[in-house]
Design an enzyme around this catalytic site. Structure first.
Site, PDB file in Angstrom:
ATOM      1  N   HIS A 137     -68.987 116.550  14.676  1.00 29.68           N
ATOM      2  CA  HIS A 137     -70.063 115.481  14.129  1.00 29.68           C
ATOM      3  C   HIS A 137     -68.942 115.788  12.480  1.00 29.68           C
ATOM      4  O   HIS A 137     -69.104 116.750  12.400  1.00 29.68           O
ATOM      5  CB  HIS A 137     -71.774 116.350  14.379  1.00 29.68           C
ATOM      6  CG  HIS A 137     -72.562 115.565  13.676  1.00 29.68           C
ATOM      7  ND1 HIS A 137     -72.572 115.178  12.233  1.00 29.68           N
ATOM      8  CD2 HIS A 137     -73.469 114.902  14.213  1.00 29.68           C
ATOM      9  CE1 HIS A 137     -73.789 114.027  12.126  1.00 29.68           C
ATOM     10  NE2 HIS A 137     -73.972 113.877  13.388  1.00 29.68           N
ATOM     11  N   ASP A 214     -72.470 124.840  14.429  1.00 31.79           N
ATOM     12  CA  ASP A 214     -72.894 123.860  14.569  1.00 31.79           C
ATOM     13  C   ASP A 214     -73.779 124.213  15.508  1.00 31.79           C
ATOM     14  O   ASP A 214     -73.287 123.675  16.469  1.00 31.79           O
ATOM     15  CB  ASP A 214     -72.170 123.035  13.790  1.00 31.79           C
ATOM     16  CG  ASP A 214     -73.148 121.742  14.123  1.00 31.79           C
ATOM     17  OD1 ASP A 214     -74.032 121.647  14.532  1.00 31.79           O
ATOM     18  OD2 ASP A 214     -72.657 120.552  14.448  1.00 31.79           O
ATOM     19  N   GLN A 217     -77.133 121.071  18.553  1.00 34.67           N
ATOM     20  CA  GLN A 217     -76.918 120.552  19.276  1.00 34.67           C
ATOM     21  C   GLN A 217     -77.240 121.010  20.680  1.00 34.67           C
ATOM     22  O   GLN A 217     -77.560 120.906  21.702  1.00 34.67           O
ATOM     23  CB  GLN A 217     -76.218 119.683  20.026  1.00 34.67           C
ATOM     24  CG  GLN A 217     -75.574 118.293  19.707  1.00 34.67           C
ATOM     25  CD  GLN A 217     -77.069 117.427  19.371  1.00 34.67           C
ATOM     26  OE1 GLN A 217     -77.805 117.494  20.552  1.00 34.67           O
ATOM     27  NE2 GLN A 217     -76.852 115.872  18.965  1.00 34.67           N
ATOM     28  N   LYS A 240     -84.533 118.222  16.033  1.00 34.19           N
ATOM     29  CA  LYS A 240     -83.970 118.007  17.179  1.00 34.19           C
ATOM     30  C   LYS A 240     -84.322 119.008  18.149  1.00 34.19           C
ATOM     31  O   LYS A 240     -83.954 119.462  19.314  1.00 34.19           O
ATOM     32  CB  LYS A 240     -82.609 117.944  17.102  1.00 34.19           C
ATOM     33  CG  LYS A 240     -81.411 117.609  16.841  1.00 34.19           C
ATOM     34  CD  LYS A 240     -79.934 117.148  17.016  1.00 34.19           C
ATOM     35  CE  LYS A 240     -79.222 116.902  15.310  1.00 34.19           C
ATOM     36  NZ  LYS A 240     -79.267 115.399  15.406  1.00 34.19           N
ATOM     37  N   CYS A 378     -71.379 109.583  14.782  1.00 33.03           N
ATOM     38  CA  CYS A 378     -71.191 110.151  13.599  1.00 33.03           C
ATOM     39  C   CYS A 378     -70.071 111.415  14.298  1.00 33.03           C
ATOM     40  O   CYS A 378     -69.848 112.710  13.715  1.00 33.03           O
ATOM     41  CB  CYS A 378     -71.844 110.855  13.137  1.00 33.03           C
ATOM     42  SG  CYS A 378     -73.418 109.652  12.605  1.00 33.03           S
TER      43      CYS A 378
HETATM   44  N1  C6P Z   1     -76.751 114.504  14.773  1.00 33.92           N
HETATM   45  C1  C6P Z   1     -76.802 112.054  17.096  1.00 33.92           C
HETATM   46  O1  C6P Z   1     -77.165 111.365  17.069  1.00 33.92           O
HETATM   47  P1  C6P Z   1     -78.787 116.344  10.727  1.00 33.92           P
HETATM   48  O2  C6P Z   1     -79.067 115.192  10.689  1.00 33.92           O
HETATM   49  O3  C6P Z   1     -78.037 117.595   9.470  1.00 33.92           O
HETATM   50  O4  C6P Z   1     -79.806 116.762  11.066  1.00 33.92           O
HETATM   51  O5  C6P Z   1     -77.783 117.007  11.786  1.00 33.92           O
HETATM   52  C2  C6P Z   1     -76.503 116.473  11.768  1.00 33.92           C
HETATM   53  C3  C6P Z   1     -75.685 117.006  12.847  1.00 33.92           C
HETATM   54  C4  C6P Z   1     -74.256 117.863  13.411  1.00 33.92           C
HETATM   55  N2  C6P Z   1     -74.054 118.806  14.589  1.00 33.92           N
HETATM   56  C5  C6P Z   1     -74.303 118.338  14.879  1.00 33.92           C
HETATM   57  C6  C6P Z   1     -73.756 118.108  16.027  1.00 33.92           C
HETATM   58  C7  C6P Z   1     -75.541 116.683  15.019  1.00 33.92           C
HETATM   59  O6  C6P Z   1     -75.397 116.568  16.504  1.00 33.92           O
HETATM   60  C8  C6P Z   1     -75.940 116.106  14.290  1.00 33.92           C
HETATM   61  C9  C6P Z   1     -76.945 114.291  14.316  1.00 33.92           C
HETATM   62  C10 C6P Z   1     -77.193 113.432  16.051  1.00 33.92           C
HETATM   63  O7  C6P Z   1     -76.007 113.055  17.391  1.00 33.92           O
HETATM   64  C11 C6P Z   1     -77.477 112.321  14.717  1.00 33.92           C
HETATM   65  S1  C6P Z   1     -76.311 111.546  13.434  1.00 33.92           S
END
Ligand code: C6P
Length: 420
Positions: A137, A214, A217, A240, A378
């Protein structure tokens, strides 16, 4: 957890899973969209909140709202106690050694930036190398690009194969005595691939590199044990994990966090401030400058209670069966192409349809009450790897049903009729 590399091996507990009664905990699932029942399949973007989480926020603001770590009055002491209790829940949830290792941040994005700037900027020099992957991401790419520009370090990428799996032989070739940091996603948001992070961590440690995972997910879909993984940092977002937005977690090994300078300065992160200089607070407060998202932390604690009671292993098994069913149904749709077919994957069905742009798919599905995400998610390097601008992505949670998968397939059918 038997083998931390394979989520499928850790989620075998056969137990009845009463999805209909679980759905009653999520008020939003009763909503209608364009006069149709909401079919929420955008859980990878953010998941829905059970009433237990919603009520924890309501109760906090009605009964306990106060600033923490500051007041001697009763409300402040109460708020501080619930806030710190939630930190203990996070520690137990990921099996960290100590609450000193749990830093509250805004989300996975802020946690990665914190590590890049506080750990990376102070330890990297020109010629050092950071390894990430083509699956990441943007939150796990851009902070490392910025850090590379700041320090002169070089960024290297582990490539992926046509199924969307990391090519580990290439990873081994990238590793060497210049590798300082390996930053890898646990589960890909664009494709659902579950990465063999235990293997990746062990190999990085063998060359003396530090590893940040990270887990944005992963935490909603698999049990995470940071001690067993032996990762140096692990990050995730509360929203999430069925918790509130604006709150997330950075786990770091105590000795490493101890060695790092503060990321931001302000209230609560100091021990003493004179006009000449400041000394800093102990862990984890050194990294929590300013009034934190108190309600968010409390809501995250309630979300952790919720998934712990539900049993993440059982829920994950249900999700894998649901994804199998969705794959089976989708494979019968003419012109539908799967993007990401890793052997070890979970909860995400990313696809394109011949002759229809994913954004059009998303819009027509919305008209049928089916919420999916369409775009690059993203994760533009993933799209570049598959030579496509975007995919349509249905992402599942434990409250989704086979009937909702059927609704998705019917909506796709309608979409094809509109375009033909
Ligand atoms: N992915 C998706 O629709 P934040 O925005 O900080 O809560 O998470 C960012 C982020 C980081 N790593 C991974 C693997 C992610 O999937 C995400 C967020 C969402 O896939 C929103 S772009």
């Amino acid at each position: 957890m038997n083998n931390p590399n394979t989520a499928k091996t850790i989620i075998k507990t056969p137990a009845p899973f009463d999805v209909e009664s679980i759905r009653k905990d999520f008020p939003i699932l009763n909503e209608q969209v364009h006069g149709k029942p909401l079919v929420y399949l955008d859980n990878a973007a953010t998941s829905q909140k059970p009433k237990q989480v919603i009520e924890s926020l309501d109760t906090y603001y009605r009964e306990t709202n106060s600033n923490i770590h500051r007041g001697v009055h009763t409300l402040s002491e109460k708020a501080t106690a619930i806030y710190e209790k939630a930190r203990g829940k996070v520690k137990d949830f990921i099996n960290a050694d100590s609450t000193k290792e749990i830093v509250f941040v805004r989300g996975a994005t802020e946690a990665i930036n914190l590590v890049a700037q506080s750990f990376g900027r102070n330890t990297l020099k020109p010629g050092d190398e950071i390894i990430i992957t083509e699956l990441e991401h943007h939150s796990n790419i851009v902070p490392w690009q910025i850090l590379s520009e700041q320090t002169g370090a070089t960024l290297r990428y582990i490539p992926i194969n046509d199924a969307g799996e990391l090519i580990l032989e290439e990873y081994e070739k990238l590793l060497g005595d210049k590798t300082r940091i390996v930053a890898v996603g646990h589960i890909s948001n664009a494709l659902g691939t579950i990465n063999p992070i235990k293997t990746i961590i062990d190999k990085a440690h063998a060359v003396g590199a530090k590893v940040i995972v990270d887990g944005a997910q992963a935490v909603p879909h698999t049990r995470v044990d940071v001690k067993e993984l032996d990762c140096d940092f692990y990050v995730f977002s509360g929203h999430k994990l069925f918790g509130p937005t604006g709150i997330g977690v950075l786990y770091g090994k105590e000795a490493i966090l101890e060695s790092m300078p503060p990321y931001q300065g302000g209230g609560d992160m100091i021990q003493m401030v004179t006009m000449e200089k400041s000394t800093y607070n102990t862990l984890p407060y050194k990294f929590e400058a300013g009034t934190p998202h108190i309600a968010g932390v409390i809501g995250l604690g309630a979300a952790i209670d919720y998934v712990s009671e539900l049993g993440l292993e059982v829920a994950a098994q249900y999700e894998i069966e649901l994804l199998d069913y969705a794959n089976e149904q989708a494979s019968q749709v003419t012109g539908l192409n799967f993007v990401g077919t890793a052997k070890n994957k979970t909860s995400i069905l990313s696809f394109t349809i011949d002759g229809i742009h994913p954004h059009d798919i998303g819009t027509i599905l919305d008209g049928e009450g089916v919420a999916i995400r369409a775009g690059h998610h993203c994760a533009m390097p993933v799209m570049e790897r598959f030579n496509i601008p975007a995919t349509a992505r249905a992402s599942f949670a434990f409250y989704n049903t086979r009937q909702e998968v059927d609704a998705l397939i019917q909506a796709i059918d309608k979409c094809q009729k509109v375009f033909n």
